[in-house]
Design a protein around this motif. Structure first.
Motif, PDB file in Angstrom:
ATOM      1  N   TYR A  18      13.878 -49.350  49.801  1.00 59.39           N
ATOM      2  CA  TYR A  18      15.214 -49.871  50.105  1.00 59.39           C
ATOM      3  C   TYR A  18      15.721 -49.646  51.530  1.00 59.39           C
ATOM      4  O   TYR A  18      16.659 -50.306  51.954  1.00 59.39           O
ATOM      5  CB  TYR A  18      16.245 -49.269  49.146  1.00 59.39           C
ATOM      6  N   LEU A  19      15.139 -48.731  52.269  1.00 59.66           N
ATOM      7  CA  LEU A  19      15.649 -48.423  53.607  1.00 59.66           C
ATOM      8  C   LEU A  19      14.853 -49.224  54.633  1.00 59.66           C
ATOM      9  O   LEU A  19      13.666 -48.970  54.858  1.00 59.66           O
ATOM     10  CB  LEU A  19      15.531 -46.925  53.883  1.00 59.66           C
ATOM     11  N   HIS A  20      15.500 -50.214  55.249  1.00 63.24           N
ATOM     12  CA  HIS A  20      14.819 -51.119  56.177  1.00 63.24           C
ATOM     13  C   HIS A  20      15.478 -51.070  57.555  1.00 63.24           C
ATOM     14  O   HIS A  20      16.690 -51.070  57.669  1.00 63.24           O
ATOM     15  CB  HIS A  20      14.882 -52.564  55.651  1.00 63.24           C
ATOM     16  N   ASP A  21      14.653 -51.067  58.588  1.00 64.04           N
ATOM     17  CA  ASP A  21      15.171 -51.109  59.952  1.00 64.04           C
ATOM     18  C   ASP A  21      15.866 -52.433  60.254  1.00 64.04           C
ATOM     19  O   ASP A  21      16.794 -52.486  61.055  1.00 64.04           O
ATOM     20  CB  ASP A  21      14.038 -50.886  60.965  1.00 64.04           C
ATOM     21  N   ASP A  22      15.418 -53.499  59.622  1.00 62.88           N
ATOM     22  CA  ASP A  22      15.975 -54.825  59.886  1.00 62.88           C
ATOM     23  C   ASP A  22      17.038 -55.212  58.847  1.00 62.88           C
ATOM     24  O   ASP A  22      17.232 -56.379  58.548  1.00 62.88           O
ATOM     25  CB  ASP A  22      14.866 -55.870  59.915  1.00 62.88           C
ATOM     26  N   ARG A  23      17.746 -54.213  58.318  1.00 62.03           N
ATOM     27  CA  ARG A  23      18.732 -54.495  57.271  1.00 62.03           C
ATOM     28  C   ARG A  23      19.877 -55.339  57.829  1.00 62.03           C
ATOM     29  O   ARG A  23      20.227 -55.225  59.011  1.00 62.03           O
ATOM     30  CB  ARG A  23      19.269 -53.203  56.675  1.00 62.03           C
ATOM     31  N   PRO A  24      20.461 -56.178  56.997  1.00 66.19           N
ATOM     32  CA  PRO A  24      21.602 -56.992  57.440  1.00 66.19           C
ATOM     33  C   PRO A  24      22.849 -56.124  57.578  1.00 66.19           C
ATOM     34  O   PRO A  24      22.902 -54.995  57.088  1.00 66.19           O
ATOM     35  CB  PRO A  24      21.767 -58.008  56.302  1.00 66.19           C
ATOM     36  N   GLY A  25      23.851 -56.668  58.234  1.00 64.62           N
ATOM     37  CA  GLY A  25      25.129 -55.981  58.322  1.00 64.62           C
ATOM     38  C   GLY A  25      25.779 -55.875  56.951  1.00 64.62           C
ATOM     39  O   GLY A  25      25.469 -56.634  56.035  1.00 64.62           O
ATOM     40  N   SER A  26      26.668 -54.955  56.813  1.00 62.76           N
ATOM     41  CA  SER A  26      27.374 -54.757  55.549  1.00 62.76           C
ATOM     42  C   SER A  26      28.352 -55.896  55.279  1.00 62.76           C
ATOM     43  O   SER A  26      28.905 -56.489  56.206  1.00 62.76           O
ATOM     44  CB  SER A  26      28.146 -53.436  55.593  1.00 62.76           C
ATOM     45  N   SER A  27      28.584 -56.170  54.026  1.00 66.96           N
ATOM     46  CA  SER A  27      29.590 -57.152  53.647  1.00 66.96           C
ATOM     47  C   SER A  27      31.003 -56.571  53.739  1.00 66.96           C
ATOM     48  O   SER A  27      31.981 -57.300  53.702  1.00 66.96           O
ATOM     49  CB  SER A  27      29.337 -57.649  52.225  1.00 66.96           C
ATOM     50  N   ALA A  28      31.105 -55.254  53.878  1.00 63.02           N
ATOM     51  CA  ALA A  28      32.409 -54.585  53.920  1.00 63.02           C
ATOM     52  C   ALA A  28      32.921 -54.458  55.353  1.00 63.02           C
ATOM     53  O   ALA A  28      32.148 -54.399  56.306  1.00 63.02           O
ATOM     54  CB  ALA A  28      32.312 -53.200  53.298  1.00 63.02           C
ATOM     55  N   ARG A  29      34.251 -54.409  55.497  1.00 61.14           N
ATOM     56  CA  ARG A  29      34.874 -54.189  56.806  1.00 61.14           C
ATOM     57  C   ARG A  29      35.109 -52.712  57.069  1.00 61.14           C
ATOM     58  O   ARG A  29      35.356 -52.302  58.188  1.00 61.14           O
ATOM     59  CB  ARG A  29      36.212 -54.924  56.886  1.00 61.14           C
ATOM     60  N   GLY A  30      35.110 -51.886  56.033  1.00 56.58           N
ATOM     61  CA  GLY A  30      35.363 -50.457  56.163  1.00 56.58           C
ATOM     62  C   GLY A  30      36.105 -49.949  54.942  1.00 56.58           C
ATOM     63  O   GLY A  30      36.408 -50.702  54.016  1.00 56.58           O
ATOM     64  N   LEU A  31      36.404 -48.680  54.955  1.00 54.54           N
ATOM     65  CA  LEU A  31      37.128 -48.049  53.855  1.00 54.54           C
ATOM     66  C   LEU A  31      38.618 -48.263  54.079  1.00 54.54           C
ATOM     67  O   LEU A  31      39.185 -47.745  55.042  1.00 54.54           O
ATOM     68  CB  LEU A  31      36.817 -46.551  53.804  1.00 54.54           C
ATOM     69  N   HIS A  32      39.245 -49.052  53.228  1.00 51.50           N
ATOM     70  CA  HIS A  32      40.690 -49.278  53.355  1.00 51.50           C
ATOM     71  C   HIS A  32      41.426 -47.985  53.023  1.00 51.50           C
ATOM     72  O   HIS A  32      42.193 -47.462  53.818  1.00 51.50           O
ATOM     73  CB  HIS A  32      41.151 -50.416  52.435  1.00 51.50           C
ATOM     74  N   HIS A  33      41.203 -47.476  51.826  1.00 51.85           N
ATOM     75  CA  HIS A  33      41.729 -46.165  51.466  1.00 51.85           C
ATOM     76  C   HIS A  33      40.951 -45.591  50.305  1.00 51.85           C
ATOM     77  O   HIS A  33      40.311 -46.310  49.561  1.00 51.85           O
ATOM     78  CB  HIS A  33      43.230 -46.212  51.145  1.00 51.85           C
ATOM     79  N   MET A  34      40.993 -44.300  50.209  1.00 45.65           N
ATOM     80  CA  MET A  34      40.448 -43.565  49.085  1.00 45.65           C
ATOM     81  C   MET A  34      41.623 -42.860  48.451  1.00 45.65           C
ATOM     82  O   MET A  34      42.429 -42.249  49.162  1.00 45.65           O
ATOM     83  CB  MET A  34      39.411 -42.567  49.573  1.00 45.65           C
ATOM     84  N   ALA A  35      41.767 -42.952  47.138  1.00 45.62           N
ATOM     85  CA  ALA A  35      42.937 -42.387  46.471  1.00 45.62           C
ATOM     86  C   ALA A  35      42.566 -41.138  45.684  1.00 45.62           C
ATOM     87  O   ALA A  35      41.625 -41.149  44.900  1.00 45.62           O
ATOM     88  CB  ALA A  35      43.576 -43.422  45.552  1.00 45.62           C
ATOM     89  N   LEU A  36      43.333 -40.076  45.921  1.00 44.49           N
ATOM     90  CA  LEU A  36      43.196 -38.812  45.214  1.00 44.49           C
ATOM     91  C   LEU A  36      44.477 -38.552  44.431  1.00 44.49           C
ATOM     92  O   LEU A  36      45.461 -39.279  44.569  1.00 44.49           O
ATOM     93  CB  LEU A  36      42.947 -37.672  46.209  1.00 44.49           C
ATOM     94  N   LEU A  37      44.486 -37.476  43.672  1.00 43.27           N
ATOM     95  CA  LEU A  37      45.666 -37.101  42.909  1.00 43.27           C
ATOM     96  C   LEU A  37      46.326 -35.878  43.526  1.00 43.27           C
ATOM     97  O   LEU A  37      45.660 -34.982  44.034  1.00 43.27           O
ATOM     98  CB  LEU A  37      45.291 -36.800  41.455  1.00 43.27           C
ATOM     99  N   SER A  38      47.641 -35.854  43.457  1.00 48.32           N
ATOM    100  CA  SER A  38      48.439 -34.758  43.998  1.00 48.32           C
ATOM    101  C   SER A  38      49.352 -34.220  42.904  1.00 48.32           C
ATOM    102  O   SER A  38      49.987 -34.995  42.189  1.00 48.32           O
ATOM    103  CB  SER A  38      49.289 -35.270  45.168  1.00 48.32           C
TER     104      SER A  38
END
Length: 161
Positions: A18-38
């Motif tokens: 699965y690990l390829h040097d010629d891998r395509p770019g990600s379909s994601a733009r980044g992490l918008h947010h991660m939600a935790l509990l308070s």
């Protein structure tokens, strides 16, 4: 007993498959947010904004649970760390479970890493330093955090992106 040779063999197979040097770019733009509990809104704000210097950016009522807050902290690069509180639900303490959170690693500049380490010392927050670039500690509700003095996309001097 853990069969370390079998684990390494499986890691090598996964890497080869699965690990390829010629891998395509990600379909994601980044992490918008991660939600935790308070469990305590103000204590969480003081910890993340005052101690760790992650500015609070917004707070509003959680649309899914009346009386609950949804609030966000800027962790840089357009990414947010979010929280919910759930008053009246009597949630249990933090636990690591399969499919759950192990830790959140946040990249900071080396000078900031040193400053924040000093602030953790002054606040009496226990921590563990690994490889001279990672500092692990827990937030007031037990979530494990890592401040990493390596740039985004690197881990201990190696590119991971």
């Amino acid at each position: 007993m853990i069969d370390l040779d079998a684990i390494e063999s499986e890691r090598a197979r996964i890497r080869e498959t699965y690990l390829h040097d010629d891998r395509p770019g990600s379909s994601a733009r980044g992490l918008h947010h991660m939600a935790l509990l308070s469990s305590d809104l103000e204590r969480t704000v003081r910890f993340y904004q005052e101690l760790l210097e992650f500015p609070l950016t917004e707070i509003f009522e959680n649309r899914d649970y009346q009386g609950s807050n949804h609030f966000f902290f800027d962790i840089g690069n357009g990414n947010l760390l979010a929280f919910f509180d759930f008053p009246g639900l009597d949630l249990g303490p933090y636990a690591e479970v399969l499919g759950g959170l192990h830790h959140i690693a946040i990249s900071v500049e080396p000078e900031t890493w040193e400053r924040l380490r000093g602030k953790l010392d002054a606040a009496g927050v226990p921590y563990q330093v690994e490889s001279g670039a990672s500092i692990y500690f827990r937030d007031p509700d037990g979530a494990r955090l890592e401040l990493l003095a390596d740039p985004l996309g690197e881990m201990y001097g190696d590119r991971v992106l």
